[in-house]
Motif scaffolding. Structure first.
Motif, PDB file in Angstrom:
ATOM      1  N   SER A  23       7.863   9.589 -10.895  1.00  0.00           N
ATOM      2  CA  SER A  23       9.085   9.591 -11.836  1.00  0.00           C
ATOM      3  C   SER A  23       9.818  11.086 -11.885  1.00  0.00           C
ATOM      4  N   GLN A  24      10.706  11.626 -11.140  1.00  0.00           N
ATOM      5  CA  GLN A  24      11.246  12.831 -10.754  1.00  0.00           C
ATOM      6  C   GLN A  24      10.239  13.704 -10.720  1.00  0.00           C
ATOM      7  N   ASN A  25       9.880  14.742 -11.755  1.00  0.00           N
ATOM      8  CA  ASN A  25       8.657  15.642 -11.367  1.00  0.00           C
ATOM      9  C   ASN A  25       7.408  15.227 -12.119  1.00  0.00           C
ATOM     10  N   VAL A  26       7.360  13.950 -12.337  1.00  0.00           N
ATOM     11  CA  VAL A  26       5.951  13.550 -13.029  1.00  0.00           C
ATOM     12  C   VAL A  26       5.395  12.487 -12.378  1.00  0.00           C
ATOM     13  N   LEU A  27       3.999  12.575 -12.371  1.00  0.00           N
ATOM     14  CA  LEU A  27       3.129  11.417 -11.715  1.00  0.00           C
ATOM     15  C   LEU A  27       2.631  11.096 -12.964  1.00  0.00           C
ATOM     16  N   TYR A  28       2.338   9.590 -12.755  1.00  0.00           N
ATOM     17  CA  TYR A  28       2.034   8.858 -14.039  1.00  0.00           C
ATOM     18  C   TYR A  28       1.114   7.587 -13.562  1.00  0.00           C
ATOM     19  N   ARG A  29       0.167   7.072 -14.701  1.00  0.00           N
ATOM     20  CA  ARG A  29      -0.466   5.886 -14.254  1.00  0.00           C
ATOM     21  C   ARG A  29      -0.858   5.136 -15.730  1.00  0.00           C
ATOM     22  N   PRO A  30      -0.661   3.794 -15.902  1.00  0.00           N
ATOM     23  CA  PRO A  30      -0.883   3.361 -17.295  1.00  0.00           C
ATOM     24  C   PRO A  30      -2.224   3.664 -17.729  1.00  0.00           C
ATOM     25  N   SER A  31      -2.213   3.855 -19.149  1.00  0.00           N
ATOM     26  CA  SER A  31      -3.613   4.137 -19.658  1.00  0.00           C
ATOM     27  C   SER A  31      -3.677   3.668 -20.873  1.00  0.00           C
ATOM     28  N   CYS A  32      -3.386   2.204 -21.080  1.00  0.00           N
ATOM     29  CA  CYS A  32      -3.141   1.542 -22.427  1.00  0.00           C
ATOM     30  C   CYS A  32      -4.658   1.119 -23.094  1.00  0.00           C
ATOM     31  N   ALA A  33      -4.666   1.439 -24.162  1.00  0.00           N
ATOM     32  CA  ALA A  33      -6.137   1.443 -25.104  1.00  0.00           C
ATOM     33  C   ALA A  33      -6.893   0.175 -24.938  1.00  0.00           C
ATOM     34  N   GLU A  34      -5.979  -1.044 -24.891  1.00  0.00           N
ATOM     35  CA  GLU A  34      -6.957  -2.206 -24.816  1.00  0.00           C
ATOM     36  C   GLU A  34      -6.219  -3.244 -23.690  1.00  0.00           C
ATOM     37  N   CYS A  35      -5.508  -2.714 -22.814  1.00  0.00           N
ATOM     38  CA  CYS A  35      -4.983  -3.551 -21.567  1.00  0.00           C
ATOM     39  C   CYS A  35      -5.141  -3.002 -20.298  1.00  0.00           C
ATOM     40  N   SER A  36      -5.303  -3.800 -19.283  1.00  0.00           N
ATOM     41  CA  SER A  36      -5.250  -3.266 -17.977  1.00  0.00           C
ATOM     42  C   SER A  36      -4.374  -4.058 -16.950  1.00  0.00           C
ATOM     43  N   ALA A  37      -3.451  -4.577 -17.818  1.00  0.00           N
ATOM     44  CA  ALA A  37      -2.807  -5.659 -16.821  1.00  0.00           C
ATOM     45  C   ALA A  37      -1.950  -4.817 -15.712  1.00  0.00           C
ATOM     46  N   CYS A  38      -1.279  -3.800 -15.933  1.00  0.00           N
ATOM     47  CA  CYS A  38      -0.548  -3.153 -14.966  1.00  0.00           C
ATOM     48  C   CYS A  38      -1.566  -2.615 -13.967  1.00  0.00           C
ATOM     49  N   LEU A  39      -1.227  -3.269 -12.738  1.00  0.00           N
ATOM     50  CA  LEU A  39      -1.965  -2.694 -11.390  1.00  0.00           C
ATOM     51  C   LEU A  39      -0.993  -2.125 -10.247  1.00  0.00           C
ATOM     52  N   SER A  40      -1.409  -0.886  -9.953  1.00  0.00           N
ATOM     53  CA  SER A  40      -0.658  -0.384  -8.883  1.00  0.00           C
ATOM     54  C   SER A  40      -0.563  -1.169  -7.583  1.00  0.00           C
ATOM     55  N   ALA A  41       0.468  -1.385  -6.936  1.00  0.00           N
ATOM     56  CA  ALA A  41       0.486  -2.583  -5.934  1.00  0.00           C
ATOM     57  C   ALA A  41       1.057  -1.919  -4.583  1.00  0.00           C
ATOM     58  N   ARG A  42       0.541  -2.214  -3.520  1.00  0.00           N
ATOM     59  CA  ARG A  42       1.092  -1.984  -2.240  1.00  0.00           C
ATOM     60  C   ARG A  42       0.721  -3.011  -1.300  1.00  0.00           C
ATOM     61  N   ILE A  43       1.615  -2.895  -0.262  1.00  0.00           N
ATOM     62  CA  ILE A  43       1.546  -4.073   0.995  1.00  0.00           C
ATOM     63  C   ILE A  43       0.747  -3.254   2.266  1.00  0.00           C
ATOM     64  N   ASP A  44      -0.213  -3.748   2.589  1.00  0.00           N
ATOM     65  CA  ASP A  44      -0.984  -3.599   3.845  1.00  0.00           C
ATOM     66  C   ASP A  44       0.150  -4.253   5.034  1.00  0.00           C
ATOM     67  N   ILE A  45       0.940  -3.508   5.627  1.00  0.00           N
ATOM     68  CA  ILE A  45       1.883  -4.081   6.584  1.00  0.00           C
ATOM     69  C   ILE A  45       1.120  -4.985   7.801  1.00  0.00           C
ATOM     70  N   THR A  46      -0.134  -4.677   8.201  1.00  0.00           N
ATOM     71  CA  THR A  46      -0.688  -5.034   9.036  1.00  0.00           C
ATOM     72  C   THR A  46      -1.207  -6.739   8.867  1.00  0.00           C
ATOM     73  N   ARG A  47      -1.142  -6.806   7.595  1.00  0.00           N
ATOM     74  CA  ARG A  47      -1.459  -8.268   7.148  1.00  0.00           C
ATOM     75  C   ARG A  47      -0.335  -8.993   6.642  1.00  0.00           C
ATOM     76  N   PHE A  48       1.079  -8.384   6.563  1.00  0.00           N
ATOM     77  CA  PHE A  48       2.129  -9.102   6.053  1.00  0.00           C
ATOM     78  C   PHE A  48       2.414 -10.011   7.085  1.00  0.00           C
ATOM     79  N   LYS A  49       2.672 -11.373   6.492  1.00  0.00           N
ATOM     80  CA  LYS A  49       3.308 -12.304   7.249  1.00  0.00           C
ATOM     81  C   LYS A  49       4.525 -12.908   6.333  1.00  0.00           C
ATOM     82  N   PRO A  50       5.846 -12.954   6.847  1.00  0.00           N
ATOM     83  CA  PRO A  50       6.812 -13.366   5.857  1.00  0.00           C
ATOM     84  C   PRO A  50       6.624 -14.878   5.653  1.00  0.00           C
TER      85      PRO A  50
END
Length: 273
Positions: free
Chosen positions: A54-81
């Motif tokens: 986000s602009q000049n900052v890199l961040y990652r969720p670090s909530c005390a009792e929750c780990s619901a936010c998961l960084s997501a990406r698509i492997d395009i070799t396995r993507f099928k519409p």
């Protein structure tokens, strides 16, 4: 000649504040600044470990009792519409893509305001003015592009994505689109188009930000095949989104010092808290 060693990134933690995705939860972020000659390498290295820019900052969720936010990406070799995604592609076949340097325009801001007012009027960006919008687009120390989507017949800008070019893929930092064209599924179209751009550039991934099981706002990301999430220090394929839960647990998140100690920097330097 006097030489100085590069300074290791310093990591910080934000104060708890209400979660924008799940009710009755508090969010907290682990972050570091993104600057200097090493910015590109740091962005690449931390993006591969679940961080977002986000602009000049890199961040990652670090909530005390929750780990619901998961960084997501698509492997395009396995993507099928899916059939629905193919229909979306056909509906938007007339749109024109135009990639530019990260430079904000009045037309972009007008579209951005319409998007926020219609879909995120109570969100954290709701009060963003034109100067803050320009900063979001233009303040980037790494290789970024603004990818615009225009309707030729209507002669109108209908979608914009601020996109970072990583060594292993494209990262869709922030996207917005015409809120009066919901039937066109413009958000889905832009993701599919980024998959095509990445494929043509021989880049294996498209980074989508965070997928949050249990959040209606983020549910669309689970509809893409080839989805991977960063969990437990590695990327794992999502074959069944229902296997992932937003339940809380007091041991969901490692202590901050342990999280920082486990971050790998691109040049092997130790991390600091």
């Amino acid at each position: 000649m006097r030489h100085t060693l590069p300074i290791a990134p310093q990591f910080y933690v934000t104060a708890p504040q209400p979660c924008p995705y799940l009710e009755d939860r508090m969010e907290r972020k682990l972050f570091t600044s993104l600057q200097g000659d090493n910015a590109d390498r740091l962005n690449n290295g931390l993006s591969q470990q679940g961080f977002r820019r986000s602009q000049n900052v890199l961040y990652r969720p670090s909530c005390a009792e929750c780990s619901a936010c998961l960084s997501a990406r698509i492997d395009i070799t396995r993507f099928k519409p899916t059939k629905s995604q193919k229909r979306t592609a056909r509906r938007n076949a007339g749109l024109v893509r135009h990639a530019t340097s990260p430079w904000a325009t009045e037309e972009q801001y007008d579209l951005f305001r319409r998007y926020l007012d219609a879909r995120h009027a109570d969100g954290g960006m709701a009060d963003m003015d034109v100067f803050e919008f320009s900063a979001m687009i233009e303040e980037t120390p790494i290789r970024s592009r603004v990818i615009e989507y225009s309707d030729r017949e209507a002669d109108a800008l209908v979608g914009v994505s601020l996109t970072d070019v990583l060594e292993d893929g494209l990262s869709m930092v922030y996207s917005f689109y015409a809120p009066d064209r919901l039937q066109d599924s413009l958000g889905t179209h832009m993701i599919m188009d980024h998959i095509e751009i990445a494929r043509n550039a021989n880049l294996p991934y498209v980074y989508l930000g965070y997928w949050v099981p249990g959040s209606q706002k983020m549910g669309y990301k689970a509809k893409f095949s080839g989805l991977e999430v960063y969990i437990g220090g590695e990327w794992k394929s999502v074959s069944n989104p229902r296997e992932f839960s937003a339940d809380t647990h007091p041991l969901s998140t490692d202590p901050i010092a342990e999280q920082v100690a486990n971050i790998s920097l691109p040049d092997g330097r130790p991390t600091r808290l």
